[in-house]
Scaffold this motif. Structure first.
Motif, short mmCIF file in Angstrom:
data_model
loop_
_atom_site.label_atom_id
_atom_site.label_comp_id
_atom_site.label_asym_id
_atom_site.label_seq_id
_atom_site.Cartn_x
_atom_site.Cartn_y
_atom_site.Cartn_z
N LEU B 27 0.96 -1.38 -0.04
CA LEU B 27 -0.16 0.18 -0.05
C LEU B 27 0.84 1.12 0.12
O LEU B 27 1.99 1.35 0.61
N LYS B 28 0.63 2.41 -0.77
CA LYS B 28 1.25 3.42 -0.78
C LYS B 28 0.10 4.50 -0.44
O LYS B 28 -1.01 4.63 -1.19
N PHE B 29 0.36 5.76 0.27
CA PHE B 29 -0.58 6.76 0.26
C PHE B 29 0.28 7.95 0.25
O PHE B 29 1.32 8.01 0.39
N PHE B 30 -0.55 9.07 -0.32
CA PHE B 30 0.19 10.38 -0.60
C PHE B 30 0.88 10.81 0.65
O PHE B 30 0.39 10.73 1.48
N ASN B 31 2.04 11.20 0.53
CA ASN B 31 2.74 11.89 1.43
C ASN B 31 3.11 11.13 2.54
O ASN B 31 3.42 11.44 3.61
N MET B 32 3.29 9.85 2.19
CA MET B 32 3.59 8.81 3.41
C MET B 32 5.05 8.73 3.59
O MET B 32 6.04 8.83 2.71
N ALA B 33 5.30 8.81 4.86
CA ALA B 33 6.91 8.87 5.65
C ALA B 33 6.98 7.43 5.85
O ALA B 33 6.18 6.50 5.93
N HIS B 34 8.26 7.04 6.10
CA HIS B 34 8.75 5.66 6.43
C HIS B 34 9.41 5.60 7.75
O HIS B 34 10.37 6.36 8.01
N ALA B 35 9.01 4.64 8.58
CA ALA B 35 9.76 4.41 9.95
C ALA B 35 10.46 3.08 10.01
O ALA B 35 10.31 2.32 9.41
N VAL B 36 11.50 2.94 10.81
CA VAL B 36 12.22 2.13 11.14
C VAL B 36 12.60 1.73 12.48
O VAL B 36 12.83 2.94 13.05
N PRO B 37 12.73 0.54 12.96
CA PRO B 37 12.79 0.47 14.62
C PRO B 37 14.47 0.39 14.55
O PRO B 37 15.37 0.25 13.61
#
Ligand code: FES
Ligand code: FES
Lengths: 161, 754
Positions: B27-37
């Motif tokens: 899934l992709k959403f407009f203005n999506m940011a990415h998180a990592v632990p």
């Protein structure tokens, strides 16, 4: 030489894509998923262990997570999306997977279908042991493989009666 | 209308086989940011300090989130609120997450994660559950003053006394290992803040309602502010509850703090590192047997490794207690099942849930006992197994359903020619290079949660004006085909075409919480709820259509896509029925709920009606062991399970083959190799789940004794399939080599065969 001739190109599912410098440095799996948005190819491990990322490179089943885009420039890539026919009908291998009950969570399915396709190109009538060998590097945690083997057997009969 | 048997039906197969199915990471959403632990290198440490300065300045970074940023509760859990979603002052195990880096691009988040500086003062690592029980051991959980997390008991008759009077007393010890679920899809979550203030959660999970509770806790927001959707889940096997829910909760926190969509997709490495495992057990049995072959008394002590957080360990242990001596009737049982806190990886739910470990021991004991008694393994089992109207070790009388233990065993023994092949086993000597053995085991399994939890579920049928139908239930699709089974049950009971019905995308904001789709309860509970809703809908339709059909309401019938009167002359099509109802301003809508029949349990004695029904199972295997390499090669597997009724045969077989395969992995190849709380490896290259070539062809036999306790007559197959192949393999290896292997995974050392 003009700039045009030197632009590296990758053919994915019949469509040519010009590659940027940054894309050349990506691994093929990320390029397919993130740049081309072809999300049918899955990332199950990223370390070459599971086969969820299997694509066809010049008709041979390969792991896209271990493949650099730069190493396949000029080659033909096919992903599960490339199996879609204009009329929406399914490839016999896909139909056989449904009919044989070979799909559970479905995460391994695209890779399995592509490995089966490449196997049947080389060996039209594999026996069950040969089918197992053909899909041995594709892991499935759900099915125990038996109905997948059934599916490939059925597909071979449908495709090469 | 009934689906022709032999035909496979799955509502999600087309999307999955074409690659169109969108899993969470797709899934992709407009203005999506990415998180990592971010993890630490510590296993057990205090005075945790996290310096995020350099990481915050790294390119593309939007925020580095730590425990200090949590608006709600940092800790949550299904039983105890002890699971730390962000490490606060202490590190408790290798999988503890210290921070979450959020950036515009995933690659940016990944490189910033390296720049988070973590320091802490190491504490001694507690890694041996047995030693952790000694008074000298450091305490893992500061909320308690001992490492004993949980203790279940069974006190039936007087086993210690009776053991003194038995003709034969066996004393046997077994051990099992950490098992990784290894679902093919690693955890992933995408969270999207909505304009109305609701947080939308899309995640790879097994239990949207449980996920909603974790998200609500971390955000400090009410459940109505969180809407959880479940995209296709790439396998769960019990493993995508707590940890998967926590992944969703962290992504939701990032989305809330940044007020934009955030995706958090795990690598395999993080997935193995953080997700909970199957509990390793050590089991000590003392079994007293009379010359007649009858087991008179059993004394058992089991110790399981709980890791630092409780998760659902008490429920897992409870099943081990209620089923502590397999499917056998014994009058004197003294059982202690302990769960001990350590700094090893967290352990929790996994398909089988505390039964595979017990069966591994009990079903080897059966073969050991038979040999000591000089009778056939089948005979020993026949003498001691639960029978119709007989009593289980919990004192439950089995008189509400068909007890088919013997029937199931005989089917397998017959199919594989067990008795005859037993005589041909090598027992350590053979002419050639291969030793041959056959082995068998039986089990029974309480269906659904039993006295371990709240067991109810609901469903909604919403018929549309044009004849189409929407169905929704409170159970969830984990890849096992749950939705398809519900659709088939509805079509059959309502007498309508299957293609009229669409399964409504489930959301936690629609149907009420139906509990977790675990414990092989999907078919029985969801099916019960669908059946209840169908009954209400039929009543409603009959009350409003009888005049059209010129009969009495109780004479209205539903079949062949029609609504009919008592004789087939008066009938209307389903479409016409819908038009009639809507013209009458009647909504053809029904809500049904199903509550599991009562169960009971006494904590002190471990006695009660533990489960409302049981699945009976037998599995057998033929194998060879190579004398020079010790390699075990399975040649043939036969399994039979009485599941009440098979709604979708191909899927039932798929569950059997898949479950057996996971059991084979546990028996032969899977081992997480945890050394002092540390993982030796974090990949699927070393953690070896079975591959296609390592498996034999399997024969699945479906036994159907319809269960009156289940409205759909079906029980379920997910877990029974997995829980008993390991002891069958161990028995076969013994019959091949003459050596008894009591620790999993089984490794035959060729030196021992000389
Ligand atoms: S993702 Fe490429 S092999 Fe697993
Ligand atoms: S169907 Fe789930 S991994 Fe193969």
């Amino acid at each position: 030489m003009s700039a045009e001739q030197t632009t590296p190109v990758l053919t994915v599912n019949g469509t040519e894509h010009a590659l940027t410098e940054a894309e050349l440095n990506m691994n093929l799996l990320d390029y397919i998923r993130e740049v081309l948005n072809l999300t049918g190819t899955k990332n199950g491990c990223g370390t070459g262990a599971c086969g969820s990322c299997t694509v066809l490179i010049d008709d041979a089943a390969r792991r896209s997570c271990l493949t650099k885009v730069s190493s396949v420039v000029g080659k033909r890539i096919a992903t599960i999306e490339g199996f879609e026919r204009p009329d929406g009908s399914l490839h016999p291998i896909q139909q056989a997977f449904i009919d044989a009950g070979a799909i559970q969570c479905g995460f391994c399915t695209p890779g399995m279908v592509l490995s089966a396709y490449s196997l049947l190109l080389k060996n039209k009538h594999p026996d069950r042991e040969e089918i197992r060998r053909g899909i041995n590097t594709n892991l499935c945690r759900c099915t125990g493989y038996q109905q997948i083997v059934d599916a490939v057997e059925q597909a071979s009969k449908m495709m090469y009666p | 209308m009934k689906i022709p048997s032999g035909k496979v039906f799955r509502n999600d197969a087309y999307a999955k086989v074409t690659g169109k199915a969108k899993y969470s990471d797709d899934l992709k959403f407009f203005n999506m940011a990415h998180a990592v632990p971010v993890y630490s290198d510590y296993i057990h440490a205090e005075n945790l300090q996290v310096d995020t300065g350099a990481a915050e300045k790294s390119a593309g970074v939007l925020k580095v989130i730590t425990a200090a940023d949590v608006p709600g509760s940092i800790r949550f859990g299904q039983i105890d609120q002890d699971y730390c979603m962000f490490a606060e002052k202490k590190i408790m195990c290798a999988g503890d997450v210290v921070a979450l880096v959020v950036a515009e691009q995933r690659s940016q988040a990944l490189s910033a994660a390296e720049k988070v500086v973590i320091s802490a003062d190491p504490l001694p690592v507690v890694s041996d559950p047995e030693a952790a029980l000694s008074p000298e051991s450091p305490i893992v959980r500061e909320i308690e003053n001992s490492n004993l997390m949980n203790h279940h008991k069974m006190r039936r008759g007087d086993a210690p006394q009776e053991l003194k009077n038995c003709d034969i007393v066996l004393q046997e010890e077994f051990s099992t290992q950490f098992i990784e679920h290894a679902y093919m899809e690693p955890e992933s979550a995408v969270c999207v803040p909505r304009q109305d203030g609701v947080m939308e959660v899309y995640g790879s999970m097994q239990h949207p309602f449980s996920t909603r509770r974790f998200v609500g806790a971390l955000l400090g927001e009410p459940l109505s502010h969180i809407e959880v959707y479940q995209p296709p889940t790439g396998g769960g096997f019990g493993g995508k509850d707590d940890t998967a829910a926590i992944v969703c909760a962290r992504a939701a926190l990032a989305a809330r703090l940044l007020n934009r969509p955030v995706k958090l997709t795990y690598t395999r490495e993080w997935s193995i590192r953080e997700s909970y495992k199957r509990h390793p057990y050590r089991l000590n049995y003392k079994v007293g047997i009379e010359k007649s072959g009858r087991v008179k008394a059993v004394q058992v002590r089991m110790i399981s490794d709980g890791g630092p957080y409780l998760s659902v360990s008490p429920w897992v242990n409870w099943r081990s207690t209620a089923q502590c001596f397999g499917p056998y009737t014994v009058d004197n049982v003294h059982a202690d099942v302990l769960c001990v806190a350590t700094n090893n990886p967290v352990t929790g739910a996994m398909r089988g849930f505390g039964a595979p470990q017990v069966n591994f021991a009990v079903e080897q004991i059966s073969d050991i006992a038979a040999e000591r008694l000089g009778i056939s393994p089948l005979e020993y089992r026949r003498i001691n197994m639960v029978k119709q109207d007989g009593e289980t070790v919990t004192g439950q009388v089995l008189d509400t359903h068909t007890v088919s233990m013997e029937q199931v065993m005989d089917r397998v023994a017959g199919e594989i020619a067990y008795e005859e092949k037993l005589g041909r086993c090598s027992r350590g000597t053979s002419e050639g290079d291969e030793l041959y053995g056959v082995g068998l085991s039986i089990s029974y399994r309480g269906s659904s949660l039993g006295a371990e939890g709240m067991d109810f579920c609901s469903s909604v049928i919403n018929c549309q004006f044009d004849g189409s139908i929407l169905l929704e239930t409170g159970i969830h699709e984990n890849g096992q085909g749950a939705e398809s089974v519900m659709l088939m049950l509805l079509a059959e009971q309502l007498g309508v075409r299957l293609d009229r019905i669409k399964y409504k995308r489930s959301s936690t904001s629609n149907v009420p919480d139906g509990g977790t789709t675990v414990a092989t309860r999907g078919t029985i509970m969801g099916g019960g709820a669908v059946t209840a809703a169908v009954q209400k809908l039929k009543q409603l339709m009959a009350d409003n259509l009888y005049d059209v059909l010129q009969c009495r309401p109780e004479e209205v019938r539903f079949a062949d896509d029609h609504v009919l009167g008592p004789d087939s002359d008066s009938k209307i099509t389903w479409d016409e029925a819908m038009q009639h109802l809507f013209l009458k301003r009647v909504y053809p809508y029904a809500f049904g709920s199903f509550q599991a029949p009562d169960v009971s349990w006494d904590e002190e004695t471990g006695q009660g009606d533990a489960y409302f029904t049981y699945v009976y199972s037998c599995q057998a295997v033929e194998l060879t062991v190579n004398k020079s390499t010790g390699k075990i090669k399975l040649q043939n597997v036969v399994a039979a399970h009485d599941i009440g009724r098979a709604v979708n045969r191909a899927m039932v077989l798929g569950q059997m083959y898949g479950g057996i395969t996971q059991g084979i992995g546990m028996a032969l190849s899977e081992d997480l190799e945890i050394e002092n709380g540390k993982f030796a490896h974090l990949d699927l290259n070393h953690y070896k789940i079975p591959k296609a070539r390592e498996l034999p062809e399997m024969t699945g036999i479906i036994v159907e004794n319809p269960d009156p306790q289940s409205p759909s007559k079906a029980k379920g197959i997910g877990e029974p399939a997995l829980e008993l192949i390991a002891p069958a393999i161990a028995n076969a290896v013994y019959n091949a080599t003459g050596i008894r292997y009591r620790d999993m995974p089984l490794k035959v050392n060729p030196e021992d065969l000389k």
